[in-house]
Design a protein around this motif. Structure first.
Motif, PDB file in Angstrom:
ATOM      1  N   SER A   1       0.729  -1.262   0.004  1.00 26.25           N
ATOM      2  CA  SER A   1      -0.113   0.027   0.102  1.00 26.25           C
ATOM      3  C   SER A   1       0.753   1.199  -0.144  1.00 26.25           C
ATOM      4  CB  SER A   1      -0.926  -0.085   1.092  1.00 26.25           C
ATOM      5  OG  SER A   1      -0.084   0.035   2.246  1.00 26.25           O
ATOM      6  N   MET A   2       0.399   2.327  -0.612  1.00 18.95           N
ATOM      7  CA  MET A   2       1.316   3.326  -0.876  1.00 18.95           C
ATOM      8  C   MET A   2       0.271   4.832  -1.185  1.00 18.95           C
ATOM      9  SD  MET A   2       4.392   3.893  -2.795  1.00 18.95           S
ATOM     10  CE  MET A   2       6.022   4.965  -2.492  1.00 18.95           C
ATOM     11  N   PRO A   3       0.669   5.850  -0.205  1.00 20.79           N
ATOM     12  CA  PRO A   3      -0.122   7.029  -0.699  1.00 20.79           C
ATOM     13  C   PRO A   3       0.189   7.479  -2.049  1.00 20.79           C
ATOM     14  CG  PRO A   3       0.931   7.521   1.295  1.00 20.79           C
ATOM     15  CD  PRO A   3       1.454   6.284   0.543  1.00 20.79           C
ATOM     16  N   MET A   4      -0.902   7.886  -2.818  1.00 17.72           N
ATOM     17  CA  MET A   4      -0.838   8.630  -4.312  1.00 17.72           C
ATOM     18  C   MET A   4       0.184   9.452  -4.515  1.00 17.72           C
ATOM     19  SD  MET A   4      -3.149   7.199  -6.497  1.00 17.72           S
ATOM     20  CE  MET A   4      -3.729   8.424  -7.465  1.00 17.72           C
ATOM     21  N   ASP A   5       0.207  10.420  -3.491  1.00 18.12           N
ATOM     22  CA  ASP A   5       1.249  11.557  -3.774  1.00 18.12           C
ATOM     23  C   ASP A   5       2.578  11.109  -3.730  1.00 18.12           C
ATOM     24  OD1 ASP A   5       0.889  11.019  -1.056  1.00 18.12           O
ATOM     25  OD2 ASP A   5       0.381  12.974  -0.554  1.00 18.12           O
ATOM     26  N   LYS A   6       2.996  10.054  -2.687  1.00 22.44           N
ATOM     27  CA  LYS A   6       4.165   9.540  -2.554  1.00 22.44           C
ATOM     28  C   LYS A   6       4.784   8.745  -3.547  1.00 22.44           C
ATOM     29  CE  LYS A   6       7.365   8.639   0.816  1.00 22.44           C
ATOM     30  NZ  LYS A   6       8.036   9.873   1.673  1.00 22.44           N
ATOM     31  N   LEU A   7       3.545   7.850  -4.182  1.00 25.40           N
ATOM     32  CA  LEU A   7       4.082   7.284  -5.461  1.00 25.40           C
ATOM     33  C   LEU A   7       4.464   8.067  -6.555  1.00 25.40           C
ATOM     34  CD1 LEU A   7       4.250   4.558  -6.843  1.00 25.40           C
ATOM     35  CD2 LEU A   7       1.913   4.376  -7.165  1.00 25.40           C
ATOM     36  N   GLY A   8       3.646   9.324  -6.723  1.00 28.44           N
ATOM     37  CA  GLY A   8       3.854  10.029  -7.774  1.00 28.44           C
ATOM     38  C   GLY A   8       4.964  10.789  -7.495  1.00 28.44           C
ATOM     39  N   GLU A   9       5.594  11.208  -6.394  1.00 27.74           N
ATOM     40  CA  GLU A   9       6.915  11.784  -5.947  1.00 27.74           C
ATOM     41  C   GLU A   9       8.215  10.806  -6.611  1.00 27.74           C
ATOM     42  OE1 GLU A   9       7.889  12.820  -2.038  1.00 27.74           O
ATOM     43  OE2 GLU A   9       5.984  14.235  -1.979  1.00 27.74           O
TER      44      GLU A   9
ATOM     45  N   ASN B   1      -7.151   8.525  -1.206  1.00 34.87           N
ATOM     46  CA  ASN B   1      -5.855   8.556  -1.758  1.00 34.87           C
ATOM     47  C   ASN B   1      -4.710   7.460  -1.408  1.00 34.87           C
ATOM     48  OD1 ASN B   1      -4.089  10.680  -2.593  1.00 34.87           O
ATOM     49  ND2 ASN B   1      -3.147  11.075  -0.830  1.00 34.87           N
ATOM     50  N   MET B   2      -5.336   6.379  -1.090  1.00 35.03           N
ATOM     51  CA  MET B   2      -4.246   5.260  -1.066  1.00 35.03           C
ATOM     52  C   MET B   2      -4.360   4.083  -2.039  1.00 35.03           C
ATOM     53  SD  MET B   2      -1.968   3.972   1.216  1.00 35.03           S
ATOM     54  CE  MET B   2      -2.300   5.298   2.676  1.00 35.03           C
ATOM     55  N   VAL B   3      -3.297   3.661  -2.553  1.00 37.60           N
ATOM     56  CA  VAL B   3      -3.149   2.627  -3.549  1.00 37.60           C
ATOM     57  C   VAL B   3      -2.946   1.409  -2.677  1.00 37.60           C
ATOM     58  CG1 VAL B   3      -2.171   1.764  -5.731  1.00 37.60           C
ATOM     59  CG2 VAL B   3      -2.258   4.308  -5.261  1.00 37.60           C
ATOM     60  N   HIS B   4      -3.765   0.089  -2.965  1.00 35.71           N
ATOM     61  CA  HIS B   4      -3.574  -0.798  -2.147  1.00 35.71           C
ATOM     62  C   HIS B   4      -3.390  -2.060  -3.367  1.00 35.71           C
ATOM     63  CE1 HIS B   4      -5.426   0.493   1.608  1.00 35.71           C
ATOM     64  NE2 HIS B   4      -6.350   1.224   0.713  1.00 35.71           N
TER      65      HIS B   4
END
Length: 538
Positions: A445-453, A502-505
């Motif tokens: 799992s990971m927040p969208m904005d974190k993955l975008g960064e 806002n979370m990618v699972h």
């Protein structure tokens, strides 16, 4: 029929020499003084032709197969390695002017010219070969009752295969307008119906209809007796097998024209994963799987393409001993095998999934691994190179323009460039998916904005790429008991995900290796090798 004036006085100027010193010496010792090389036939060849004719008339299939697959190639090597066999008119006196036999002989005669004679066929020979095919097929199709002719399945398949190959060769020859003389252009303009695509399609469909092969295959799949629906002609092996091979010919022809839906459609009554008629001729089986797999690839049905290529490549691995001898289609089979490994590699880059361990090991050999790495890194030029080598030689369905300022502008490469563009457009749409996949495999799992960064893109762009990933990984997949065009949409990616606010699972769908099955297969192979060695020692 057109006669090329440049060849009228060839023998007067040069004599009946073949380029083979031993054969030329024999002509001189015999006091040969004729004006046509074909007037002389070695005694051994005469005896072969007489016996070949007798066996065909008597319908002795085993003897015919031996003469076709062994004796004919040996005599070719001995007497006609780089020169044509005697023409049919010369041979006629030794076979009682049997027209059907002469049509069959001429098919071999022109096939040999295409394959072995330096410079290839002349424009006249290309046309004469077409008319010979017309005569042969008319003799089989226009008869009021079935022609009582028994030929080996291998020969029947190669008649259909060569028919389409020569059509393909003529289309490419005709499209090279800039290299044609005025006389050649005049001949081509006056013979637009020769090797016309509609004529070729008509022949193949007529053979399919005459044999009632689709009705037979449908009955066979239901466990019923095919002879009940075969009709008068379809009960004969000649018509049944010619009809069957014509279906494979239609698959190939529609693929060359870029009509992949229709290519798969013609095989709707054939279940590829079931032992059937095509398995009797390895060349037919390999050709069928190659074009079916390629059609699936171009239709973006990657799972089906991977399954198709994997099945046939495993078959080739198991039976590679059958292809070691120098047969007529030996080189073609080897090239198609190489092409299918490359197409499989392309499919696995675009749609990664688990394949058989032996195929996975093969793709690590030679230069396959390097090509796969370059494609995974997004090198578009590598995709183009692999596609151009592995794809068929596409054809335009219409002849080129012979008049006006647009004459020959399209060129023979234009159909291939169009198909390459379609393929590369799809690749460009997926070029960033490998990066998305690599990050998804690292996390649960990971927040969208974190993955975008991490990917150096904003959230909107990330959403677009994730949606693209979902779309491209969802394929139509064939299900058992349906035709090749049917199936259901499935996601067979090794990673799957969903977005909650806002979370990618991320869910890892990767199946653990089944080491037990792998070792059992290797043990069985080892036991088979031991049995083979024991038989050799006996």
């Amino acid at each position: 029929m057109y006669q090329d004036p440049d060849y009228d006085d060839y023998d007067d100027d040069y004599g009946p020499h073949t380029g083979d010193p031993m054969l030329d010496r024999e002509y001189e010792q015999r006091g040969y003084s004729g004006h046509n090389y074909n007037d002389y036939i070695p005694e051994q060849v005469k005896k072969f032709l007489v016996y070949f004719h007798e066996m065909i008339n008597e319908g002795k299939t085993f003897e015919i197969a031996d003469l076709y697959e062994n004796a004919f190639p040996k005599l070719t090597e001995q007497f006609f390695k780089t020169s044509p066999w005697p023409e049919a008119d010369t041979v006629a006196q030794y076979v009682n002017d049997d027209q059907l036999f002469l049509f069959l002989y001429s098919e071999l005669y022109y096939r040999h010219i295409y394959a072995r004679v330096q410079g290839g066929p002349t424009i006249q020979q290309r046309m004469e070969s077409y008319y010979n095919y017309c005569n042969l097929f008319n003799a089989l199709l226009s008869s009021s009752s079935p022609v009582e002719l028994e030929l080996p399945n291998q020969w029947l398949w190669e008649i259909i295969d060569e028919f389409i190959y020569q059509f393909q060769s003529f289309q490419q020859f005709r499209s090279k307008i800039s290299k044609k003389s005025e006389e050649e252009i005049r001949i081509l303009k006056g013979n637009t119906r020769v090797w016309d695509v509609l004529q070729v399609l008509n022949v193949l469909h007529s053979m399919v209809d005459k044999s009632n092969i689709n009705a037979q295959l449908e009955a066979y799949s239901k466990g019923e007796d095919p002879d009940l629906v075969a009709g008068e002609f379809g009960r004969f092996s000649l018509y049944k097998m010619m009809g069957y091979f014509s279906l494979v010919g239609l698959l190939r022809l529609h693929s060359l024209l870029g009509d992949y839906y229709q290519a798969i459609k013609v095989l709707e009554n054939i279940e590829l994963n079931k032992k059937s008629l095509y398995t009797r001729v390895p060349g037919c089986q390999i050709t069928m799987y190659y074009y079916v797999g390629f059609a699936y690839l171009m239709m973006r049905r990657y799972s089906d393409a991977i399954r198709t290529f994997s099945n046939i490549l495993l078959y080739i691995q198991r039976t590679k001993g059958m292809f070691q001898t120098k047969t007529y289609q030996h080189d073609q089979i080897n090239k198609q095998t190489e092409q299918m490994y490359l197409l499989l590699a392309i499919c696995l880059v675009l749609h990664p999934q688990r394949i058989d361990e032996s195929l996975h090991s093969k793709l690590k050999e030679k230069n396959f691994a390097e090509k796969i790495n370059k494609m995974q890194q997004g090198e578009l030029s590598e995709f183009e190179t692999c596609f151009n080598y592995a794809c068929p030689k596409f054809l335009a369905p219409v002849p080129p323009s012979f008049d006006g300022p647009m004459m020959g502008e399209a060129g023979p490469r234009e159909p291939s460039k169009l198909q390459q563009k379609v393929f590369m457009d799809e690749v460009r749409q997926q070029i960033n998916l490998s990066e998305v996949r690599s990050y998804l495999k690292l996390y649960t799992s990971m927040p969208m904005d974190k993955l975008g960064e991490y990917m150096s893109i904003n959230v909107d762009e990330l959403e677009t790429r994730l949606l693209c990933f979902k779309h491209k990984m969802m394929n139509m997949v064939w299900t058992k008991g349906t035709s090749g065009l049917d199936g259901e949409f499935q996601c067979q990616s090794e990673v799957d995900f969903y977005i909650d606010k806002n979370m990618v699972h991320i869910a890892d769908t990767k199946v653990d290796r089944r080491y037990g099955d792998y070792f059992i297969r290797q043990i069985h192979k080892f036991e088979e090798l031991n049995r083979g060695l024991k038989l050799l020692k006996m």
